[in-house]
Structure formats: structure tokens, C-alpha cells
Design an enzyme around this catalytic site. Structure first.
Site, PDB file in Angstrom:
ATOM      1  N   GLY A 160      33.231  37.229  47.774  1.00 64.99           N
ATOM      2  CA  GLY A 160      33.827  38.208  46.792  1.00 64.99           C
ATOM      3  C   GLY A 160      35.049  37.716  46.002  1.00 64.99           C
ATOM      4  CB  THR A 215      37.645  41.266  40.671  1.00 66.07           C
ATOM      5  OG1 THR A 215      36.668  41.705  41.580  1.00 66.07           O
ATOM      6  CG2 THR A 215      36.963  40.877  39.530  1.00 66.07           C
ATOM      7  N   GLY A 216      40.222  41.318  42.178  1.00 68.92           N
ATOM      8  CA  GLY A 216      40.796  41.888  43.259  1.00 68.92           C
ATOM      9  C   GLY A 216      41.303  40.935  44.265  1.00 68.92           C
ATOM     10  CG  ASP A 266      22.882  40.368  47.260  1.00 72.75           C
ATOM     11  OD1 ASP A 266      24.020  40.498  47.581  1.00 72.75           O
ATOM     12  OD2 ASP A 266      21.610  41.048  47.468  1.00 72.75           O
ATOM     13  CB  ALA A 267      27.776  37.624  49.124  1.00 74.11           C
ATOM     14  CB  ALA A 287      34.648  45.836  47.228  1.00 73.29           C
ATOM     15  CE1 TYR A 338      39.071  53.296  51.321  1.00 72.33           C
ATOM     16  CE2 TYR A 338      39.620  53.183  53.705  1.00 72.33           C
ATOM     17  CZ  TYR A 338      39.054  52.529  52.611  1.00 72.33           C
ATOM     18  OH  TYR A 338      38.723  51.170  52.340  1.00 72.33           O
ATOM     19  CG  LEU A 348      47.503  46.831  45.108  1.00 75.88           C
ATOM     20  CD1 LEU A 348      47.094  45.464  45.267  1.00 75.88           C
ATOM     21  CD2 LEU A 348      48.332  46.954  43.936  1.00 75.88           C
ATOM     22  CB  VAL A 349      44.612  49.523  40.113  1.00 74.01           C
ATOM     23  CG1 VAL A 349      43.424  49.892  39.094  1.00 74.01           C
ATOM     24  CG2 VAL A 349      45.802  50.508  40.020  1.00 74.01           C
TER      25      VAL A 349
HETATM   26  P1  NAD Z   1      36.988  44.204  44.071  1.00 72.56           P
HETATM   27  O1  NAD Z   1      35.937  45.202  43.424  1.00 72.56           O
HETATM   28  O2  NAD Z   1      38.038  43.843  43.101  1.00 72.56           O
HETATM   29  O3  NAD Z   1      36.192  43.050  44.400  1.00 72.56           O
HETATM   30  C1  NAD Z   1      34.906  42.918  45.035  1.00 72.56           C
HETATM   31  C2  NAD Z   1      34.285  41.348  45.082  1.00 72.56           C
HETATM   32  O4  NAD Z   1      32.941  41.624  45.569  1.00 72.56           O
HETATM   33  C3  NAD Z   1      33.918  40.890  43.640  1.00 72.56           C
HETATM   34  O5  NAD Z   1      34.245  39.427  43.680  1.00 72.56           O
HETATM   35  C4  NAD Z   1      32.564  41.066  43.378  1.00 72.56           C
HETATM   36  O6  NAD Z   1      31.757  40.045  42.635  1.00 72.56           O
HETATM   37  C5  NAD Z   1      32.206  40.765  44.623  1.00 72.56           C
HETATM   38  N1  NAD Z   1      30.654  41.507  44.892  1.00 72.56           N
HETATM   39  C6  NAD Z   1      30.346  42.842  45.132  1.00 72.56           C
HETATM   40  N2  NAD Z   1      29.127  42.867  45.407  1.00 72.56           N
HETATM   41  C7  NAD Z   1      28.605  41.609  45.808  1.00 72.56           C
HETATM   42  C8  NAD Z   1      27.385  40.965  46.259  1.00 72.56           C
HETATM   43  N3  NAD Z   1      26.366  41.755  46.404  1.00 72.56           N
HETATM   44  N4  NAD Z   1      27.109  39.511  46.176  1.00 72.56           N
HETATM   45  C9  NAD Z   1      28.203  38.965  45.823  1.00 72.56           C
HETATM   46  N5  NAD Z   1      29.686  39.225  45.631  1.00 72.56           N
HETATM   47  C10 NAD Z   1      29.620  40.605  45.384  1.00 72.56           C
HETATM   48  O7  NAD Z   1      37.542  44.759  45.213  1.00 72.56           O
HETATM   49  P2  NAD Z   1      38.797  44.728  46.051  1.00 72.56           P
HETATM   50  O8  NAD Z   1      39.443  46.083  45.901  1.00 72.56           O
HETATM   51  O9  NAD Z   1      39.403  43.606  45.836  1.00 72.56           O
HETATM   52  O10 NAD Z   1      38.253  44.839  47.554  1.00 72.56           O
HETATM   53  C11 NAD Z   1      37.852  43.768  48.257  1.00 72.56           C
HETATM   54  C12 NAD Z   1      38.249  44.021  49.813  1.00 72.56           C
HETATM   55  O11 NAD Z   1      39.599  44.516  50.270  1.00 72.56           O
HETATM   56  C13 NAD Z   1      37.241  45.401  50.311  1.00 72.56           C
HETATM   57  O12 NAD Z   1      36.987  44.942  51.737  1.00 72.56           O
HETATM   58  C14 NAD Z   1      38.362  46.462  50.120  1.00 72.56           C
HETATM   59  O13 NAD Z   1      37.935  47.526  51.139  1.00 72.56           O
HETATM   60  C15 NAD Z   1      39.399  45.793  50.765  1.00 72.56           C
HETATM   61  N6  NAD Z   1      40.608  46.578  50.328  1.00 72.56           N
HETATM   62  C16 NAD Z   1      40.830  46.908  49.018  1.00 72.56           C
HETATM   63  C17 NAD Z   1      41.881  47.761  48.667  1.00 72.56           C
HETATM   64  C18 NAD Z   1      42.188  48.428  47.452  1.00 72.56           C
HETATM   65  O14 NAD Z   1      43.080  49.399  47.456  1.00 72.56           O
HETATM   66  N7  NAD Z   1      41.715  47.665  46.376  1.00 72.56           N
HETATM   67  C19 NAD Z   1      42.964  47.952  49.863  1.00 72.56           C
HETATM   68  C20 NAD Z   1      42.766  47.468  50.932  1.00 72.56           C
HETATM   69  C21 NAD Z   1      41.480  46.694  51.311  1.00 72.56           C
END
Ligand code: NAD
Length: 397
Positions: free
Chosen positions: A48, A51-52, A111-112, A140, A235, A273-274
Site C-alpha cells: 500500500g 499514497t497516504g 491486487d495485494a 486501505a 469508526y 488525516l485527509v
Molecule cells: P490511502 O488510500 O492513501 O492508501 C491506500 C493504499 O492501499 C494505496 O497505496 C493503494 O494503492 C493501496 N491499495 C488499495 N487496495 C489495494 C489492493 N487491492 N492491492 C494493492 N494495493 C492496494 O490510505 P491511508 O489513509 O494512507 O491508509 C493506510 C492505512 O492507514 C489504513 O490501514 C488506514 O486505516 C490507516 N490509517 C489511516 C488514517 C487516516 O486518517 N487516513 C489514520 C490512521 C490509520
């Protein structure tokens, strides 16, 4: 092509290749400014990674610690008419910059959850890196096809046990509204746990172990979220919370196994975070804009790269003992949950009206952060210039 943002609901259907590259560069600059991470990881797998939080993890490992990185993500390349997805451009920029700086970086777009991608990644680790000393699990996803049964599960964001009503925000119209979500069915809970719980993380770890790809002292980290009372109904006490419970229980099991390698499996609880995923969760964006205003006023706001940079320096590689809470979790949400922060957020939530929305909520900041996820609104980028949208991720070309 001149690329403009096209927003549909909570996503933007276009992405700017130069803007995404700039976004990646800004994150690299942040990490480099903090200096090298002593005893940081050298061979890293990020699941993953486009992004993010996952992208920031890959960047921190590479530019903070000089790590070779393998990234796995699910993104779309450009077909020549439509732009690629932001995560694709981010990964292209990351690889180009890594290679220019003499760093190994290889990516897998698929697909991971599938056995096929996992096998490809195992082969690459074996051939190119030998073993990995860090795994970051940051998926995610909206759906998962189970690798053994073929069952398709969808992740839904619903309360559990009873319906849930609260204030929410329609970001496009910048209108407050009241939203009621019906309780999830048992099947919806099961499916959300299938997608966002820990089973897939465990399968990745099983395969790495079976193939002898886990290095001595390796850290295996997944990201979770807890959040405050206001968001609990949807949540933490909702379907996604059940999935996170499962992820966290998986961490405890994997931790036992990682200790065989003098390593650890850990949960890092990160700040709200966004990101592309979080903006799709009902109620969360409204909480986020109130939180962001308070954290900015107090000068304690952090974005994904600041959070992950802190994770590596102050927790994962800070010394012999990794600081954790009573549940064994790393808490990067410490500033978000500070009582003086939550007190103001709660009070503002209660007195929020359409009239005082712009005053209490960081709407401009949200809009800016959201557009930046897609490469728009970054300083130094000429958005009137004609750009090549068919940028390729070098290792996928
Ligand atoms: P994001 O949407 O920015 O990133 C998700 C990543 O997963 C991307 O790289 C996407 O390509 C990849 N992905 C999705 N489906 C996939 C698949 N089938 N195969 C391969 N890759 C796949 O998400 P994020 O907000 O950075 O979230 C990442 C983790 O952090 C999650 O577990 C989320 O719950 C956790 N988290 C997020 C927040 C928040 O506020 N954004 C806060 C705390 C924890």
C-alpha cells in the site's frame, strides 16, 4: 495536456503528474532535512505504498535510511486520454528520484490480496534483496477477493448494533447535514473484517517466513486508528473498528512469530488525516476539519510525512525498546487525543452551525490538502503548462 482537477463526490478523477512529483519531492525534502535515521531499515517492503501513510513510509525508509524499497499498490496508468491515478504518478516520481539518488526501488501494481502478486514480490525480494528488515502494511481497500475461496468481500462503513445519527458535512457544497447510517448486518461486519482485518497481513507474513525472507531484527508494522468519542459510533465501534480489532489481534500473534527473528510485529495508531480513503468515511471529514483548526491554532498539526518521520525516529529506531502504550500500540495519535485539543473540538462540534462553520472548521486547509493528494495546488508547479500524462513507473514500464 493541461490537467485540471475534476472533483466527483469525495474523489478527484484527474491527477497532475508534475504536481504529484512535487508532492513526493516535498516529502523527500522533509525527511532529508531531519537528517539520517540511525540504525534505520535497509531493505523494506511497503504494502500500500502509493499514497497516504504507505507513500510516506516508503519515502522515509528510502531517504531517511537509504533503504532499498519494494512497493505494492493498486493504481491505474494513463491510457493517453485520461490521466493516471495520483498513486501511479507518485510511484513514478518516487522511483525516478530514488534511482537518480542511487537507491533501489521496484514496484508492483496489482491486487495485494492475490497470491499471484505475493509470489511476484517474494521472487523479487529473494533475487534482489535477499531478505527484508522492515515490512509496512498500509492497505486501505474497498474490496477483497479471498485468495483461497474466491469470496468477494466489500468493506462498508456502518455502525454496529444500532443506527447512528450525527452531524456530517457535504464537502462539495460545504453544507452541514444530519446523516443517519443504519446498523451493519452480520454479513457486512464479516466482509469488512475480511477486507480490512489482519488476515491478509498474516498471509504476507506467512509467505515471507516460509520463503526465509525475514531478516534478523525485522520490524513488521501495520497502521490503525482509534479516534475520539465523537467518531466512535461510526469508526471504532463500527464495522471498520471491528476490522481494526482483528488487525490488532493479528499483530499480537505475529509479534510472537517475529520474536523468533529478534524482530517485532507492531501496530502504530496514527492520526486522522485527509487521504483518499479517509475522505470517504461519513462524519470523519467534519471531525477532521474541526480537529485540524484546533491543531493548527496550537501549532501541533502533522501531515502523513511528519507522522511517519516521527514514527521512525522516535519509536521504531529510537533505541533498544520501542515505546508503546498498555495495549502494546505505538501512539502517533498522542497530539490528536490530547485533552486540551479534544475539549475544544467537542465544544466546537456541539455549537457548530452553518453560520459558524467557516470560522470553526479548517475548510480551506481541507480543500488544499485534498487537492494536493491529486497533485494540485502545489507551489512551484505551472498548472497552465502542457504536461505529458503518460509518465511511467520505470520498473513497470
Ligand atoms: P490511502 O488510500 O492513501 O492508501 C491506500 C493504499 O492501499 C494505496 O497505496 C493503494 O494503492 C493501496 N491499495 C488499495 N487496495 C489495494 C489492493 N487491492 N492491492 C494493492 N494495493 C492496494 O490510505 P491511508 O489513509 O494512507 O491508509 C493506510 C492505512 O492507514 C489504513 O490501514 C488506514 O486505516 C490507516 N490509517 C489511516 C488514517 C487516516 O486518517 N487516513 C489514520 C490512521 C490509520
Amino acid at each position: 495536456m493541461i490537467v485540471q482537477p475534476k472533483i466527483r463526490g469525495f474523489i478527484c478523477t484527474t491527477a497532475h503528474p508534475v504536481g504529484c512529483a512535487q508532492h513526493v519531492q516535498n516529502q523527500i525534502d522533509h525527511v532529508k532535512k531531519s537528517g539520517p535515521i540511525e540504525n534505520g531499515p535497509k531493505k523494506v517492503l511497503v504494502i500500500g505504498s502509493s499514497t497516504g501513510y504507505g507513500l510516506s513510509s516508503r519515502i522515509t525508509a528510502a531517504w531517511g535510511s537509504g533503504a532499498s524499497t519494494i512497493g505494492v499498490f493498486f493504481e491505474k496508468a494513463s491510457d493517453g486520454r485520461r490521466t493516471a491515478t495520483a498513486g501511479y504518478y507518485n510511484s513514478a516520481a518516487l522511483e525516478l528520484k530514488a534511482h537518480a539518488d542511487g537507491l533501489y526501488a521496484k514496484s508492483f501494481n496489482g491486487d495485494a490480496f492475490s497470491t499471484e502478486i505475493k509470489e511476484q514480490v517474494m521472487k523479487a525480494i529473494k533475487e534482489d534483496l535477499g531478505q527484508v528488515d522492515q515490512v509496512i502494511y498500509s492497505l486501505a481497500a474497498p474490496r477483497r477477493v479471498h485468495p483461497d475461496t474466491g469470496k468477494i468481500s466489500k468493506s462498508v462503513l456502518r455502525p454496529v448494533g444500532q443506527e447512528y445519527t450525527n452531524k456530517s458535512i457535504n464537502m462539495e457544497a460545504q453544507q452541514l447535514e444530519e446523516v443517519t447510517l443504519p446498523p451493519a448486518t452480520d454479513e457486512e461486519i464479516t466482509q469488512t473484517v475480511d477486507v480490512m482485518g489482519g488476515e491478509d497481513w498474516q498471509i504476507w507474513t506467512d509467505m515471507l517466513e516460509k520463503n526465509n525472507l525475514i531478516a534478523d531484527g525485522a520490524l513488521n508494522v501495520a497502521y490503525s486508528y482509534i479516534g475520539p468519542e465523537i467518531t466512535k459510533g461510526v469508526y471504532r465501534n463500527g464495522t471498520i473498528g471491528k476490522a481494526k480489532d482483528h488487525l490488532e489481534a493479528t499483530a499480537r500473534q505475529l509479534d510472537e512469530r517475529m520474536r523468533k527473528f529478534n524482530g517485532r510485529a507492531l501496530i502504530s495508531v496514527n492520526k486522522a488525516l485527509v487521504t483518499q480513503s479517509s475522505s470517504a468515511i461519513p462524519f470523519i471529514p467534519l471531525y477532521f476539519v474541526l480537529l485540524s483548526q484546533v491543531m493548527k491554532d496550537k501549532n501541533i498539526d502533522e501531515d502523513t510525512i511528519m507522522q511517519i518521520d516521527r514514527l521512525y525516529r522516535k519509536f521504531l529506531y529510537a533505541g533498544d525498546v520501542i515505546p508503546v502504550d498498555d495495549n502494546g500500540f505505538i501512539r502517533l495519535d498522542d497530539l490528536e487525543l490530547r485533552p486540551d485539543v479534544q475539549e475544544i473540538v467537542n465544544a466546537n462540534w456541539d455549537r457548530l452551525t452553518q453560520e459558524n462553520l467557516a470560522e470553526l472548521a479548517d475548510l480551506d486547509g481541507y480543500h488544499k490538502d485534498f487537492l494536493q493528494l491529486f497533485g494540485f495546488g502545489l507551489k512551484g508547479v505551472d498548472y497552465d503548462a502542457d504536461v505529458d500524462i503518460e509518465v511511467k513507473v520505470p520498473s513497470l514500464a
